[in-house]
Design a protein around this motif. Structure first.
Motif, PDB file in Angstrom:
ATOM      1  N   VAL A  23     -13.357   9.560 -15.924  1.00 49.55           N
ATOM      2  CA  VAL A  23     -12.185   9.999 -16.686  1.00 49.55           C
ATOM      3  C   VAL A  23     -11.553  11.163 -15.943  1.00 49.55           C
ATOM      4  O   VAL A  23     -12.253  12.103 -15.519  1.00 49.55           O
ATOM      5  N   ASN A  24     -10.257  11.118 -15.758  1.00 41.12           N
ATOM      6  CA  ASN A  24      -9.545  12.168 -15.038  1.00 41.12           C
ATOM      7  C   ASN A  24      -9.410  13.410 -15.911  1.00 41.12           C
ATOM      8  O   ASN A  24      -8.917  13.338 -17.042  1.00 41.12           O
ATOM      9  N   MET A  25      -9.808  14.552 -15.401  1.00 40.59           N
ATOM     10  CA  MET A  25      -9.702  15.828 -16.114  1.00 40.59           C
ATOM     11  C   MET A  25      -8.661  16.741 -15.482  1.00 40.59           C
ATOM     12  O   MET A  25      -8.574  17.921 -15.838  1.00 40.59           O
ATOM     13  N   GLN A  26      -7.837  16.237 -14.567  1.00 37.67           N
ATOM     14  CA  GLN A  26      -6.846  17.051 -13.870  1.00 37.67           C
ATOM     15  C   GLN A  26      -5.471  16.874 -14.502  1.00 37.67           C
ATOM     16  O   GLN A  26      -5.200  15.887 -15.190  1.00 37.67           O
ATOM     17  N   ASP A  27      -4.603  17.820 -14.218  1.00 38.98           N
ATOM     18  CA  ASP A  27      -3.249  17.813 -14.765  1.00 38.98           C
ATOM     19  C   ASP A  27      -2.382  16.842 -13.964  1.00 38.98           C
ATOM     20  O   ASP A  27      -2.363  16.883 -12.732  1.00 38.98           O
ATOM     21  N   CYS A  28      -1.682  15.964 -14.671  1.00 37.80           N
ATOM     22  CA  CYS A  28      -0.821  14.959 -14.021  1.00 37.80           C
ATOM     23  C   CYS A  28       0.649  15.227 -14.307  1.00 37.80           C
ATOM     24  O   CYS A  28       1.461  14.292 -14.296  1.00 37.80           O
ATOM     25  N   SER A  29       0.997  16.472 -14.576  1.00 40.07           N
ATOM     26  CA  SER A  29       2.406  16.781 -14.851  1.00 40.07           C
ATOM     27  C   SER A  29       3.265  16.561 -13.622  1.00 40.07           C
ATOM     28  O   SER A  29       4.470  16.321 -13.727  1.00 40.07           O
ATOM     29  N   ASN A  30       2.668  16.634 -12.432  1.00 38.95           N
ATOM     30  CA  ASN A  30       3.401  16.401 -11.182  1.00 38.95           C
ATOM     31  C   ASN A  30       3.044  15.046 -10.594  1.00 38.95           C
ATOM     32  O   ASN A  30       3.077  14.845  -9.381  1.00 38.95           O
ATOM     33  N   GLY A  31       2.693  14.092 -11.458  1.00 34.05           N
ATOM     34  CA  GLY A  31       2.301  12.778 -10.992  1.00 34.05           C
ATOM     35  C   GLY A  31       0.914  12.799 -10.375  1.00 34.05           C
ATOM     36  O   GLY A  31       0.028  13.542 -10.808  1.00 34.05           O
ATOM     37  N   CYS A  32       0.719  11.997  -9.347  1.00 32.32           N
ATOM     38  CA  CYS A  32      -0.574  11.929  -8.671  1.00 32.32           C
ATOM     39  C   CYS A  32      -0.599  12.717  -7.366  1.00 32.32           C
ATOM     40  O   CYS A  32      -1.548  12.586  -6.577  1.00 32.32           O
ATOM     41  N   LYS A  33       0.423  13.524  -7.139  1.00 30.08           N
ATOM     42  CA  LYS A  33       0.516  14.236  -5.866  1.00 30.08           C
ATOM     43  C   LYS A  33      -0.571  15.292  -5.713  1.00 30.08           C
ATOM     44  O   LYS A  33      -1.082  15.506  -4.615  1.00 30.08           O
ATOM     45  N   ASP A  34      -0.922  15.976  -6.804  1.00 29.12           N
ATOM     46  CA  ASP A  34      -1.874  17.087  -6.725  1.00 29.12           C
ATOM     47  C   ASP A  34      -3.300  16.672  -7.080  1.00 29.12           C
ATOM     48  O   ASP A  34      -4.171  17.541  -7.184  1.00 29.12           O
ATOM     49  N   LEU A  35      -3.539  15.400  -7.323  1.00 32.07           N
ATOM     50  CA  LEU A  35      -4.871  14.959  -7.722  1.00 32.07           C
ATOM     51  C   LEU A  35      -5.821  14.970  -6.524  1.00 32.07           C
ATOM     52  O   LEU A  35      -5.439  14.627  -5.404  1.00 32.07           O
ATOM     53  N   ILE A  36      -7.041  15.386  -6.788  1.00 35.33           N
ATOM     54  CA  ILE A  36      -8.107  15.397  -5.781  1.00 35.33           C
ATOM     55  C   ILE A  36      -9.120  14.328  -6.185  1.00 35.33           C
ATOM     56  O   ILE A  36      -9.691  14.384  -7.271  1.00 35.33           O
ATOM     57  N   PHE A  37      -9.330  13.365  -5.313  1.00 30.23           N
ATOM     58  CA  PHE A  37     -10.174  12.209  -5.640  1.00 30.23           C
ATOM     59  C   PHE A  37     -11.600  12.426  -5.143  1.00 30.23           C
ATOM     60  O   PHE A  37     -12.164  11.602  -4.421  1.00 30.23           O
ATOM     61  N   ASP A  38     -12.170  13.568  -5.540  1.00 28.74           N
ATOM     62  CA  ASP A  38     -13.578  13.851  -5.294  1.00 28.74           C
ATOM     63  C   ASP A  38     -14.333  13.503  -6.568  1.00 28.74           C
ATOM     64  O   ASP A  38     -14.478  14.336  -7.475  1.00 28.74           O
ATOM     65  N   ALA A  97       0.843  -1.193   0.000  1.00 27.31           N
ATOM     66  CA  ALA A  97       0.000   0.000   0.000  1.00 27.31           C
ATOM     67  C   ALA A  97       0.878   1.243   0.000  1.00 27.31           C
ATOM     68  O   ALA A  97       1.922   1.290   0.668  1.00 27.31           O
ATOM     69  N   PHE A  98       0.464   2.268  -0.751  1.00 26.92           N
ATOM     70  CA  PHE A  98       1.221   3.500  -0.897  1.00 26.92           C
ATOM     71  C   PHE A  98       0.284   4.688  -0.754  1.00 26.92           C
ATOM     72  O   PHE A  98      -0.910   4.595  -1.088  1.00 26.92           O
ATOM     73  N   PRO A  99       0.794   5.827  -0.284  1.00 25.21           N
ATOM     74  CA  PRO A  99      -0.029   7.049  -0.323  1.00 25.21           C
ATOM     75  C   PRO A  99      -0.243   7.497  -1.764  1.00 25.21           C
ATOM     76  O   PRO A  99       0.509   7.130  -2.665  1.00 25.21           O
ATOM     77  N   THR A 100      -1.273   8.297  -1.961  1.00 20.80           N
ATOM     78  CA  THR A 100      -1.607   8.717  -3.328  1.00 20.80           C
ATOM     79  C   THR A 100      -0.554   9.616  -3.943  1.00 20.80           C
ATOM     80  O   THR A 100      -0.557   9.822  -5.163  1.00 20.80           O
ATOM     81  N   GLY A 101       0.349  10.152  -3.162  1.00 17.55           N
ATOM     82  CA  GLY A 101       1.397  11.006  -3.704  1.00 17.55           C
ATOM     83  C   GLY A 101       2.702  10.291  -3.970  1.00 17.55           C
ATOM     84  O   GLY A 101       3.737  10.945  -4.158  1.00 17.55           O
ATOM     85  N   ASN A 102       2.686   8.967  -4.014  1.00 11.57           N
ATOM     86  CA  ASN A 102       3.917   8.215  -4.230  1.00 11.57           C
ATOM     87  C   ASN A 102       4.483   8.487  -5.621  1.00 11.57           C
ATOM     88  O   ASN A 102       3.747   8.643  -6.598  1.00 11.57           O
ATOM     89  N   ASP A 103       5.836   8.541  -5.702  1.00 13.28           N
ATOM     90  CA  ASP A 103       6.505   8.876  -6.970  1.00 13.28           C
ATOM     91  C   ASP A 103       6.425   7.761  -8.000  1.00 13.28           C
ATOM     92  O   ASP A 103       6.729   7.994  -9.169  1.00 13.28           O
ATOM     93  N   SER A 104       6.058   6.557  -7.607  1.00 13.64           N
ATOM     94  CA  SER A 104       6.017   5.448  -8.565  1.00 13.64           C
ATOM     95  C   SER A 104       4.852   5.562  -9.535  1.00 13.64           C
ATOM     96  O   SER A 104       4.889   4.977 -10.617  1.00 13.64           O
ATOM     97  N   PHE A 105       3.807   6.305  -9.170  1.00 12.29           N
ATOM     98  CA  PHE A 105       2.620   6.448 -10.003  1.00 12.29           C
ATOM     99  C   PHE A 105       2.653   7.819 -10.666  1.00 12.29           C
ATOM    100  O   PHE A 105       2.614   8.849  -9.977  1.00 12.29           O
ATOM    101  N   LEU A 106       2.723   7.835 -11.991  1.00 16.96           N
ATOM    102  CA  LEU A 106       3.010   9.052 -12.747  1.00 16.96           C
ATOM    103  C   LEU A 106       1.768   9.749 -13.281  1.00 16.96           C
ATOM    104  O   LEU A 106       1.875  10.885 -13.728  1.00 16.96           O
ATOM    105  N   GLY A 107       0.640   9.111 -13.310  1.00 16.86           N
ATOM    106  CA  GLY A 107      -0.558   9.760 -13.825  1.00 16.86           C
ATOM    107  C   GLY A 107      -1.709   8.792 -13.948  1.00 16.86           C
ATOM    108  O   GLY A 107      -1.528   7.570 -13.940  1.00 16.86           O
TER     109      GLY A 107
END
Length: 860
Positions: A337-352, A315-325
């Motif tokens: 479908v994700n409409m957010q920017d994944c240029s910084n991986g999944c760190k800035d994604l909001i799962f609402d 198990a990993f937090p949603t901001g882990n560097d292994s997941f890129l988008g």
């Protein structure tokens, strides 16, 4: 140039030019030069043309299993409607977002039929307790299924088989494994989703060679605060420090400089190792397609969102560097479908998932709370009823039920855990091996090998976990650098051993070892026993005699000319000194409560040290010299005043009388003998434990439950024997029932061949026996009929005589008796009539069987 149609025809062949035409010899001699030039020009033009074969996507040939349900092979009307809806959604998505990768919506299943990915999820709750939590499900899926990487790694798979086939074949790609894990998590009540996105090369290939093994990570590490020593008010002050403060500062400065230099060298070495261990640059970084599982907070008391990597079970937090988008995610109810920017991986994604600006969902019946938008005043605008009707129709479109059959897992498959029962994982300087329960003879289920180098050649330590051991062995740790082996046991073992630490090169008795026991299960309260060739130390807890420490000092054993098979107990190590220490006994005064008792056996002396009094800084002591006849049994000990010496802290305290001192000496001599016997028992217990360990390791017996019918050989053999006996008994009874001549054949010795006289006699006897049985049965029914009739007649006569004086209750009882008697008489009458009707038929049937019996037919 002349027209080609009117001139000679040109035939071009490999390596030569042929000219054919009509005319005279002059014309033929002039044509070849012009034809050759034309051919060369044509050849140059043809060489400029390159033909490439068309690229055709080869669809693998799928062999359809005929035993699969119809839902695997075809789509119902609702599934077809959902496929059309998904296709419409895909076209709009491609039209609006031309620069994004395609979505995984309707891959082919194992039967070559398009299935929507949401319907591939089958929420299931299996019957095993280990699969009720997310970590247990993730660990089981990662161990049970073998991972097949995507080919090519940057494209979505065209096929995705059902979780039932993944469980059956124990193979699958990341999408199939994630679907299986999501199905199990949804069945246990988690808010889980299958994620389609991008990850690093190591994650997509399940390469953990640069990761630390999970068993080596410290979990719930609690730092214990250093307990400060209480400074008593009247404690003795330490002596003054007469050293130079300037010199002390200089020394401390040098020590600090050395520490900083060592820390700097250590950090540089770590940075150098990190640079060496960095993976090579990935040319496909950010393009590798991967699938994992998202668990949202809320259900099952999950405090925050987190990812689960299905290939490793971690198990990993949603901001882990292994997941890129993330491109999209789905569960069994909807597709987002994700409409957010994944240029910084999944760190800035909001799962609402209810926020339409961040997550675009496919079906309007979104189970997530939708972001509320304030209503606007629409002046002059009237909405048509048709649009409302269309919206209502859209709301009725919901997800069809899963086409996947129910997920089932047998106990044997669940206990196998891994394909073929074993699995090897490579980590950073470590190798982890997992084995199925009962696979290995010694009951090992996990082995972790720790190495010093990255090439896994310099072995440092090996940890082995066991299960189902009768000797309660749980863990064994072997340090190959120091040669020390530490064994950990569960409760319930004989002699209640908890831990055993010894050197691998010298496992025999009278060597360096440490044993820790479950003291609450032992009568003597032994907690720890430390042994060396010349010493033994024991620690106790919660004893009635307040003993908490015993130290034994040995001398060198004297050599004797004895056979090699002589037991060590026949020539024990000589005891030189025994030290016993006791806690404070509040029932005794401090001057009489022994704190330390020393038996100087080699010097024939006994030393006593009593507890400190509350207002004293030293303790009283008393020394004894053992009498010369102390070792004689039954002898009266000799005593004199010079055999004892005393130091008394309180000078005003009265001296003890000689009788008290003599009795104390007698009790100490007796206690010395008991203490020596106790030490010898401890030595014998150590030898017995070691002998038991040698026998246990040679056998390695495993505990098998009585309910495990497959592995319990004794119960299985007993069950098979009982089944065979039951079958033989049933067969014998059937033969006895079918062979109506068996009793009569037994009377004449059961001959192999019957004579005519014997056959006639058998026939007559058999008919006579049946006739007699029919008559006896009729007589029995007739007797019961007459008995019931007589009882009824007797009851009626009694009623006639007592009718005048009879009470109402007696009359009701009489009527009930008459009713039951008439019912029984009627039944017996029916049985007798039926017997009379069936008796001739039974007699004729026997006659027919006797005529057709092969043993009698040759004589008639």
């Amino acid at each position: 140039m002349e027209d080609i149609d009117e001139g000679p025809s040109i035939v071009v062949e490999t390596g030569s030019v042929d000219l054919q035409g009509g005319g005279d010899d002059d014309t033929q001699s002039a044509v070849p030069s012009e034809a050759l030039a034309a051919v060369e020009e044509l050849k140059e033009e043809l060489d400029q043309i390159t033909v490439e074969p068309p690229k055709v996507d080869l669809i693998p040939i799928i062999q359809v299993d005929e035993n699969l349900p119809s839902s695997y092979k075809e789509n119902n009307n609702k599934e077809k409607l959902v496929l059309q809806y998904a296709e419409n959604f895909r076209r709009q998505y491609v039209h609006l977002y031309r620069d994004r990768k395609p979505l995984l919506l309707c891959p082919l299943n194992e039967c070559g039929v398009e299935k929507f990915v949401c319907t591939t999820i089958r929420p299931t709750l299996l019957r095993y307790n280990e699969l009720y939590d997310y970590d247990g499900c993730a660990e089981f899926v990662s161990d049970y299924v073998t991972f097949d990487p995507l080919v090519p790694p940057i494209e979505l798979p065209k096929t995705m088989v059902s979780p039932t086939k993944v469980l059956k074949t124990q193979r699958g790609n990341c999408f199939e494994i994630s679907t299986l894990l999501c199905s199990l998590l949804l069945g246990t009540g988690y808010d889980a989703y299958v994620v389609c996105g991008y990850a690093t090369r190591e994650t997509t290939l399940c390469d953990e060679a640069r990761e630390i093994c999970p068993l080596l990570k410290m979990k719930n590490e609690i730092k214990k605060e250093e307990q400060k020593k209480e400074v008593k008010k009247y404690s003795v002050k330490p002596p003054k420090d007469l050293r130079s403060k300037f010199i002390l500062k200089q020394e401390a400065r040098e020590v600090e400089a050395q520490r900083k230099e060592e820390e700097k060298r250590r950090k540089e070495e770590e940075l150098r190792q990190e640079e060496l261990e960095k993976p090579p640059q990935d040319e496909l970084f950010g393009l590798r397609v991967h699938s994992w599982v998202l668990v949202l907070a809320g259900k099952r008391e999950v405090p925050e969102n987190f990812f689960i990597e299905p290939l490793t079970g971690n198990a990993f937090p949603t901001g882990n560097d292994s997941f890129l988008g993330i491109e999209s995610l789905w569960n069994n109810n909807n597709y987002w479908v994700n409409m957010q920017d994944c240029s910084n991986g999944c760190k800035d994604l909001i799962f609402d998932l209810g926020d339409c600006t961040r997550w675009e969902y496919m079906f309007p019946n979104n189970e997530k709370p939708v972001l509320e938008i304030p209503e606007l005043e629409m002046d002059g605008l009237d909405l048509e009823d048709d649009e409302d009707d269309e919206k209502e129709e859209e709301k009725n479109l919901d997800m069809p039920t899963s086409w996947v059959d129910a997920l089932e897992l047998s106990l044997t498959d669940f206990q196998s855990r891994c394909p073929q029962g074993k699995k090897t994982l490579l980590y950073k300087r470590a190798k982890l091996e997992k084995f199925a329960h009962y696979l290995l003879r010694d009951g090992m289920v996990t082995r972790l090998s720790i190495y010093h180098d990255r090439e896994l050649k310099d072995l440092i330590q090996v940890k082995e976990w066991f299960s189902h051991r009768k000797d309660m062995l749980d863990l064994r740790v072997h340090n190959h650098r120091t040669g020390i082996v530490t064994e950990y046991y569960k409760e319930g073992r004989q002699r209640h051993l908890k831990e055993h630490l010894y050197k691998a090169g010298s496992p025999a008795a009278e060597t360096d070892r440490t044993m820790i026991f479950f003291h609450h299960a032992r009568v003597d309260g032994l907690v720890k026993r430390e042994e060396t060739p010349l010493e033994m130390t024991e620690h106790f807890l919660e004893r009635d005699d307040f003993l908490f420490y015993r130290h034994v000092q040995y001398g060198k054993r004297q050599r004797r000319l004895e056979p090699a098979s002589t037991l060590p107990s026949s020539n024990p190590r000589p005891i030189l000194k025994i030290v016993d220490r006791f806690h404070r006994n509040p029932a005794k005064p401090a001057s009489e409560d022994v704190a330390e008792l020393v038996f100087l056996i080699s010097e024939d002396r006994i030393q006593l040290t009593f507890h400190h009094q509350d207002d004293k800084i030293t303790a009283s002591t008393r020394d004894f010299l053992k009498p010369a006849n102390a070792s004689d049994k039954g002898a009266i000990l000799m005593y004199s005043a010079d055999m004892t010496s005393t130091f008394q802290v309180d000078p005003h305290q009265k001296s003890a009388k000689d009788l008290y001192i003599y009795n104390l000496l007698v009790s100490l001599v007796d206690q010395e003998d008991k203490t020596v016997a106790s030490v010898r028992e401890s030595e014998e217990e150590v030898r017995e434990i070691l002998n038991d360990r040698m026998a246990e390791e040679s056998r390695s017996d495993l505990e098998i439950s009585v309910y495990d019918t497959e592995r319990n050989e004794k119960a299985k053999q007993h069950r098979v024997e009982r089944e065979l006996l039951q079958m033989e008994e049933k067969k014998r009874r059937e033969e006895m029932e079918l062979d109506y001549l068996a009793p009569f054949l037994a009377q004449i010795g059961d001959p192999e061949r019957l004579m005519r006289q014997q056959a006639l006699k058998l026939k007559e006897d058999c008919r006579a026996d049946l006739k007699q049985r029919l008559i006896d049965e009729a007589n029995l029914i007739q007797a019961r009929f007459e008995k019931e009739t007589a009882e009824l007649q007797k009851k009626q006569n009694w009623y006639q005589q007592n009718q005048v004086n009879m009470h109402k209750d007696d009359e009701e009882e009489y009527l009930a008796f008459c009713s039951e008697a008439m019912f029984r008489i009627h039944i017996l009458e029916i049985r007798l009539n039926r017997h009379k009707e069936n008796a001739p038929h039974k007699y004729m049937a026997l006659e027919q069987r006797l005529r057709t019996d092969p043993r009698l037919s040759e004589h008639f």
